[in-house]
Design an enzyme around this catalytic site. Sequence first.
Site, PDB file in Angstrom:
ATOM      1  N   GLU A 158      23.363  34.048  54.484  1.00 41.07           N
ATOM      2  CA  GLU A 158      24.242  32.885  54.449  1.00 41.07           C
ATOM      3  C   GLU A 158      24.833  32.601  55.827  1.00 41.07           C
ATOM      4  O   GLU A 158      25.039  33.507  56.624  1.00 41.07           O
ATOM      5  CB  GLU A 158      25.362  33.145  53.438  1.00 41.07           C
ATOM      6  CG  GLU A 158      24.773  33.370  52.048  1.00 41.07           C
ATOM      7  CD  GLU A 158      25.773  33.768  50.982  1.00 41.07           C
ATOM      8  OE1 GLU A 158      25.424  33.662  49.804  1.00 41.07           O
ATOM      9  OE2 GLU A 158      26.895  34.186  51.310  1.00 41.07           O
ATOM     10  N   CYS A 202      29.288  30.004  61.588  1.00 41.72           N
ATOM     11  CA  CYS A 202      29.364  31.452  61.376  1.00 41.72           C
ATOM     12  C   CYS A 202      27.980  31.911  60.922  1.00 41.72           C
ATOM     13  O   CYS A 202      27.480  31.449  59.894  1.00 41.72           O
ATOM     14  CB  CYS A 202      30.422  31.741  60.315  1.00 41.72           C
ATOM     15  SG  CYS A 202      30.509  33.472  59.840  1.00 41.72           S
ATOM     16  N   CYS A 231      24.400  44.646  54.558  1.00 38.51           N
ATOM     17  CA  CYS A 231      25.134  45.352  55.617  1.00 38.51           C
ATOM     18  C   CYS A 231      25.241  46.824  55.251  1.00 38.51           C
ATOM     19  O   CYS A 231      25.389  47.170  54.079  1.00 38.51           O
ATOM     20  CB  CYS A 231      26.531  44.757  55.774  1.00 38.51           C
ATOM     21  SG  CYS A 231      27.423  45.377  57.218  1.00 38.51           S
ATOM     22  N   CYS A 265      32.321  48.649  54.367  1.00 44.07           N
ATOM     23  CA  CYS A 265      33.762  48.405  54.410  1.00 44.07           C
ATOM     24  C   CYS A 265      34.236  48.092  52.988  1.00 44.07           C
ATOM     25  O   CYS A 265      33.615  47.305  52.285  1.00 44.07           O
ATOM     26  CB  CYS A 265      34.090  47.224  55.329  1.00 44.07           C
ATOM     27  SG  CYS A 265      33.565  47.490  57.028  1.00 44.07           S
ATOM     28  N   CYS A 267      35.011  44.298  51.737  1.00 37.09           N
ATOM     29  CA  CYS A 267      34.051  43.222  52.035  1.00 37.09           C
ATOM     30  C   CYS A 267      32.939  43.185  50.996  1.00 37.09           C
ATOM     31  O   CYS A 267      32.353  44.206  50.653  1.00 37.09           O
ATOM     32  CB  CYS A 267      33.460  43.423  53.424  1.00 37.09           C
ATOM     33  SG  CYS A 267      32.273  42.146  53.875  1.00 37.09           S
ATOM     34  N   CYS A 322      35.646  34.711  54.827  1.00 36.25           N
ATOM     35  CA  CYS A 322      35.441  36.047  55.377  1.00 36.25           C
ATOM     36  C   CYS A 322      35.341  37.042  54.226  1.00 36.25           C
ATOM     37  O   CYS A 322      36.215  37.092  53.374  1.00 36.25           O
ATOM     38  CB  CYS A 322      36.628  36.480  56.233  1.00 36.25           C
ATOM     39  SG  CYS A 322      36.940  35.462  57.644  1.00 36.25           S
TER      40      CYS A 322
END
Length: 356
Positions: A94, A107, A114, A118, A121, A336
Site C-alpha cells: 500500500e 507515503c 515487515c 513492533c 503496528c 500510520c
Amino acid sequence: MATPKKNLYGLSLEELQEVLIAEGEKPFRAKQIYAWLYAHKVTEIQAMTNLSKDLRARLEAGYVIEPPRVAARHVSSDGSVKYVFDAGEGRQVEAVYMPMEKGITLCLSSQVGCAQDCSFCMTAQMGFIRNLSPGEIVGQAAVITQEKAVDGPFNLVMMGMGEPLLNLQNLIKALDIFTHKLGFDLSPKRITVSTSGHVRNLEKLGEYPKLPRIAVSLNATTDEVRNEIMPVNLKWNIRELIDACKRLPISQRDRITFEYVLLEGVNDTPADARRLVRLVSNIRCKVNIIPFNEMEGLDYKQPDLETIERFRQALNKSGILNTVRWSKGRDVGAACGQLATPVAKRGAHLREKLHV
Ligand code: SAH
C-alpha cells in the site's frame, strides 16, 4: 517455450546501458530510455519517439514496461487516497497519497509486510514476506503522480509497509531514480527515509551522497519500554541509536525527525517527556508526536487530548521543536500503523482482526 519478456521498469542507468550494449546499440541511448521511463513515465516502448523504429521493435520483442498495477483505491474524506498495489502471489502493498498544506506527500512501502514486529503496528501482523524491487518502490510514486496529475515537485516519505533500511540496496537504487536529473529529479530534501533504528544500515545510508532526510521511530525513552514495543531495540538500544543519529552527516540547515507514537500509560508520562528532552536535546532535530491510531487487535489506547498537550508543552518548554501529527486517511485504513493486507499464511487470523 518463449522466454518471458523482461521488465525495463526499475532498471538503473547502468542496467539500461547493458541492455543496449546487448542489442548492439550505443550506451548513450540508455539516458534517453531512462528519461522516458522515469521523467516522462511512458508505459509503451513505442512512445520513445527519439529511438529508431528498428530499435523500438527489437526492444518490444524482449522487453515490457510494467510499473506496479493498482488493485484498489480507497478515498478518504480528508482527501488522501490509499492505493493498494498488486505484489504478485496474492500479496499486496500500500501507498498513500496525501494532499498537505505544503503540497503533495506520498507515503511509500519498501517491503511486503515487515519483520520488525513492533507491537503497536498492524503491518507487523503480516510478518515479513519479501523486499520490494527498485521498480516496485519507484513505481508506486510514478503511478500515483500520473493518476493524480501531480505536476512539479512533491514530497516522499518511506513510511509505508516495511523497514526501508532492511531493503537498503533496493532503497538506494530507488533513491537514485528519484533524485536523478533525468529521473524524477527530486531534491533529496523532499525525501524522508524512516527507520525503526537499524544502526548499521543507518550508518551505511549516511555514506550515500544524496542523503535524504532521516526519520527515526524512537517511540520510547527507556530500553525497558522500547524492548517491549520495538524488538529491534534488543539489537541496538536507545543509546546506540541516539549516538548513530549524532554521527549522521546531516547538513547544518537540516534536522533529524524523531517519531514518537504516544501510547496511553506506556510512554506518555511527564517523566517520559523529560527523558525524551534529555535524549534529543543535543541533536538538531524535531519530534513528531503521533497519537496512537487505535485498531482492532492492538491493545493500546490513544492518550486523551490533555495528556497529548501536556507532553507537547514539556517539549516546548525545553525548546524541542515538535508537531503533533494526526494521521491522515484513518477512515480508509491509510493512517500510520494501519497499512496491512490480509495474507494467506496468517490470513484467517488477520482477516478476523481487520473485519474483511
Ligand atoms: N519501519 C519504518 C517505516 C515505517 S514508518 C519505521 O519504523 O520507521 C511508520 C511510522 O508509523 C513509524 O514511525 C511508527 O512508529 C508509526 N506507527 C506504527 N503504528 C502506529 C499506530 N498504530 N499509530 C500511530 N503511529 C504508528
